[in-house]
Design a protein around this motif. Structure first.
Motif, mmCIF file in Angstrom:
data_model
loop_
_atom_site.group_PDB
_atom_site.id
_atom_site.type_symbol
_atom_site.label_atom_id
_atom_site.label_comp_id
_atom_site.label_asym_id
_atom_site.label_seq_id
_atom_site.Cartn_x
_atom_site.Cartn_y
_atom_site.Cartn_z
ATOM 1 N N MET A 76 3.877 5.377 -24.507
ATOM 2 C CA MET A 76 4.985 6.084 -23.857
ATOM 3 C C MET A 76 5.529 5.324 -22.658
ATOM 4 S SD MET A 76 3.672 10.053 -24.043
ATOM 5 C CE MET A 76 5.218 10.614 -23.325
ATOM 6 N N ALA A 77 5.051 4.100 -22.421
ATOM 7 C CA ALA A 77 5.522 3.268 -21.303
ATOM 8 C C ALA A 77 5.295 3.944 -19.949
ATOM 9 C CB ALA A 77 6.992 2.904 -21.482
ATOM 10 N N LEU A 78 4.233 4.732 -19.842
ATOM 11 C CA LEU A 78 3.893 5.356 -18.562
ATOM 12 C C LEU A 78 3.302 4.311 -17.633
ATOM 13 C CD1 LEU A 78 2.258 8.646 -19.885
ATOM 14 C CD2 LEU A 78 4.599 8.322 -19.071
ATOM 15 N N GLU A 79 3.499 4.491 -16.322
ATOM 16 C CA GLU A 79 2.978 3.539 -15.348
ATOM 17 C C GLU A 79 2.541 4.272 -14.101
ATOM 18 O OE1 GLU A 79 7.265 2.211 -13.444
ATOM 19 O OE2 GLU A 79 6.332 0.958 -14.979
ATOM 20 N N GLY A 80 2.057 3.496 -13.128
ATOM 21 C CA GLY A 80 1.535 4.097 -11.913
ATOM 22 C C GLY A 80 0.029 4.306 -12.013
ATOM 23 N N LYS A 87 -15.472 14.220 -25.039
ATOM 24 C CA LYS A 87 -16.143 13.568 -26.164
ATOM 25 C C LYS A 87 -15.440 12.274 -26.556
ATOM 26 C CE LYS A 87 -18.089 17.801 -28.103
ATOM 27 N NZ LYS A 87 -18.228 18.661 -29.307
ATOM 28 N N PHE A 88 -14.174 12.144 -26.166
ATOM 29 C CA PHE A 88 -13.380 10.971 -26.537
ATOM 30 C C PHE A 88 -12.559 10.534 -25.332
ATOM 31 C CE2 PHE A 88 -9.389 9.121 -27.983
ATOM 32 C CZ PHE A 88 -9.808 8.183 -28.912
ATOM 33 N N MET A 89 -12.701 9.265 -24.933
ATOM 34 C CA MET A 89 -11.893 8.713 -23.847
ATOM 35 C C MET A 89 -11.391 7.335 -24.261
ATOM 36 S SD MET A 89 -12.878 7.637 -19.904
ATOM 37 C CE MET A 89 -12.833 9.279 -19.163
ATOM 38 N N ASN A 90 -10.081 7.184 -24.268
ATOM 39 C CA ASN A 90 -9.462 5.910 -24.617
ATOM 40 C C ASN A 90 -8.471 5.532 -23.523
ATOM 41 O OD1 ASN A 90 -8.206 3.673 -25.693
ATOM 42 N ND2 ASN A 90 -7.847 4.585 -27.711
ATOM 43 N N LEU A 91 -8.822 4.515 -22.743
ATOM 44 C CA LEU A 91 -7.966 4.026 -21.662
ATOM 45 C C LEU A 91 -7.531 2.583 -21.927
ATOM 46 C CD1 LEU A 91 -9.988 5.366 -18.580
ATOM 47 C CD2 LEU A 91 -8.255 6.549 -19.937
ATOM 48 N N SER A 92 -7.611 2.147 -23.158
ATOM 49 C CA SER A 92 -7.372 0.746 -23.490
ATOM 50 C C SER A 92 -5.898 0.362 -23.372
ATOM 51 C CB SER A 92 -7.866 0.460 -24.905
ATOM 52 O OG SER A 92 -7.151 1.232 -25.858
ATOM 53 N N PHE A 93 -5.677 -0.942 -23.258
ATOM 54 C CA PHE A 93 -4.327 -1.525 -23.192
ATOM 55 C C PHE A 93 -3.514 -0.931 -22.046
ATOM 56 C CE2 PHE A 93 -5.806 -2.314 -27.474
ATOM 57 C CZ PHE A 93 -5.483 -3.645 -27.650
ATOM 58 N N ASN A 94 -4.112 -1.040 -20.856
ATOM 59 C CA ASN A 94 -3.432 -0.693 -19.616
ATOM 60 C C ASN A 94 -3.665 -1.811 -18.607
ATOM 61 O OD1 ASN A 94 -2.139 2.159 -19.545
ATOM 62 N ND2 ASN A 94 -4.052 2.492 -20.658
ATOM 63 N N LYS A 95 -3.545 -1.508 -17.325
ATOM 64 C CA LYS A 95 -3.740 -2.510 -16.278
ATOM 65 C C LYS A 95 -4.734 -2.006 -15.235
ATOM 66 C CE LYS A 95 1.026 -4.145 -16.884
ATOM 67 N NZ LYS A 95 2.347 -4.343 -16.237
ATOM 68 N N ASN A 121 -6.644 10.462 -24.025
ATOM 69 C CA ASN A 121 -6.122 9.207 -24.563
ATOM 70 C C ASN A 121 -4.903 8.790 -23.747
ATOM 71 O OD1 ASN A 121 -5.163 7.059 -26.036
ATOM 72 N ND2 ASN A 121 -5.306 8.072 -28.022
ATOM 73 N N LEU A 122 -5.077 7.761 -22.924
ATOM 74 C CA LEU A 122 -3.992 7.213 -22.110
ATOM 75 C C LEU A 122 -3.662 5.783 -22.544
ATOM 76 C CD1 LEU A 122 -5.168 8.369 -18.546
ATOM 77 C CD2 LEU A 122 -3.654 9.564 -20.140
ATOM 78 N N SER A 123 -4.068 5.400 -23.728
ATOM 79 C CA SER A 123 -3.958 4.009 -24.163
ATOM 80 C C SER A 123 -2.512 3.565 -24.356
ATOM 81 C CB SER A 123 -4.731 3.814 -25.470
ATOM 82 O OG SER A 123 -4.156 4.593 -26.513
ATOM 83 N N ASN A 124 -2.339 2.230 -24.340
ATOM 84 C CA ASN A 124 -1.033 1.612 -24.596
ATOM 85 C C ASN A 124 0.052 2.079 -23.632
ATOM 86 O OD1 ASN A 124 -1.303 -0.088 -27.219
ATOM 87 N ND2 ASN A 124 -2.386 1.822 -27.666
ATOM 88 N N ASN A 125 -0.287 2.058 -22.362
ATOM 89 C CA ASN A 125 0.683 2.325 -21.304
ATOM 90 C C ASN A 125 0.581 1.214 -20.267
ATOM 91 O OD1 ASN A 125 2.105 5.031 -21.746
ATOM 92 N ND2 ASN A 125 -0.029 5.576 -22.163
#
Length: 212
Positions: A1-5, A42-50, A21-25
């Protein structure tokens, strides 16, 4: 979703959250300590961020986690020892995450692990022999690190393994010729870019098990 900050600390107030799931932002900054309150996750995905900074020790307090995916970020430092507190973790993915130091042997006390993906970091040292404790492990990827020494024989005795990637390290010694028998489910084996010695292993038994 191109979220940032940065991730807002009050996200930790969602105490009944089971999946995040906050991935790909383009999120950046440190992971807020308030996320420790998400004890039902049970599921946490923070991949492909900064994301940056050290991996917080409070990740070990999220003991209901089954999948933790933090790959492709800009963390620093080592994997916290507290990660061994996880009793239900099945997938641990920290590929291309900027991590350094030794792979803690305590990781290999998480006997529920089915997938361990730590490629593309700067881990040093050897693979602890305790890896043999992961009797449910199906996939392991330690490629493109700075690991050295012999690969412990205990890893080649995990009969559930379907995929192994150790490419692009400094491993030495030989690969046991018996893996055709001890790893009957193996489908993918990547060993290139190391310093292995010895004869070519006998893969005949393994090849007979591969689908045409």
């Amino acid at each position: 979703m191109a979220l940032e900050g940065t991730v807002p600390p009050n996200l930790g107030n969602l105490s009944f959250l089971a999946s995040l799931n906050l991935s790909n932002n383009s999120f950046s900054g440190h992971l807020p300590n308030e996320l420790v309150h998400l004890r039902r996750l049970k599921f946490m995905n923070l991949s492909f961020n900064k994301f940056s900074g050290q991996l917080p020790s409070w990740l070990g307090a999220l003991t209901e986690l089954q999948e933790l995916i933090l790959g492709n970020n800009s963390f620093i430092g080592e994997i916290p020892q507290e990660m061994s507190n996880h009793l239900h973790l099945e997938i641990l993915a920290m590929f291309d995450a900027g991590l350094t130091g030794l792979i803690p042997s305590s990781i290999f006390n998480i006997t529920s692990l089915q997938g361990l993906y730590l490629s593309g970091n700067s881990f040093t040292g050897v693979i602890p022999k305790e890896i043999g404790n992961l009797h449910k492990l199906e996939g392991i990827n330690l490629a493109s690190n700075k690991l050295r020494g012999r690969v412990p024989a205990t890893m080649f005795n995990i009969s559930t393994l379907q995929g192994i990637s150790l490419a692009g390290n400094h491993f030495s010694g030989n690969v046991p010729s018996s893996i055709g028998q001890t790893l009957p489910n193996l489908e993918r084996l990547y060993l290139g870019g190391n310093n292995f010695t010895g004869t070519i292993l006998d893969l005949s038994q393994m090849l007979r098990n591969l689908p045409l």
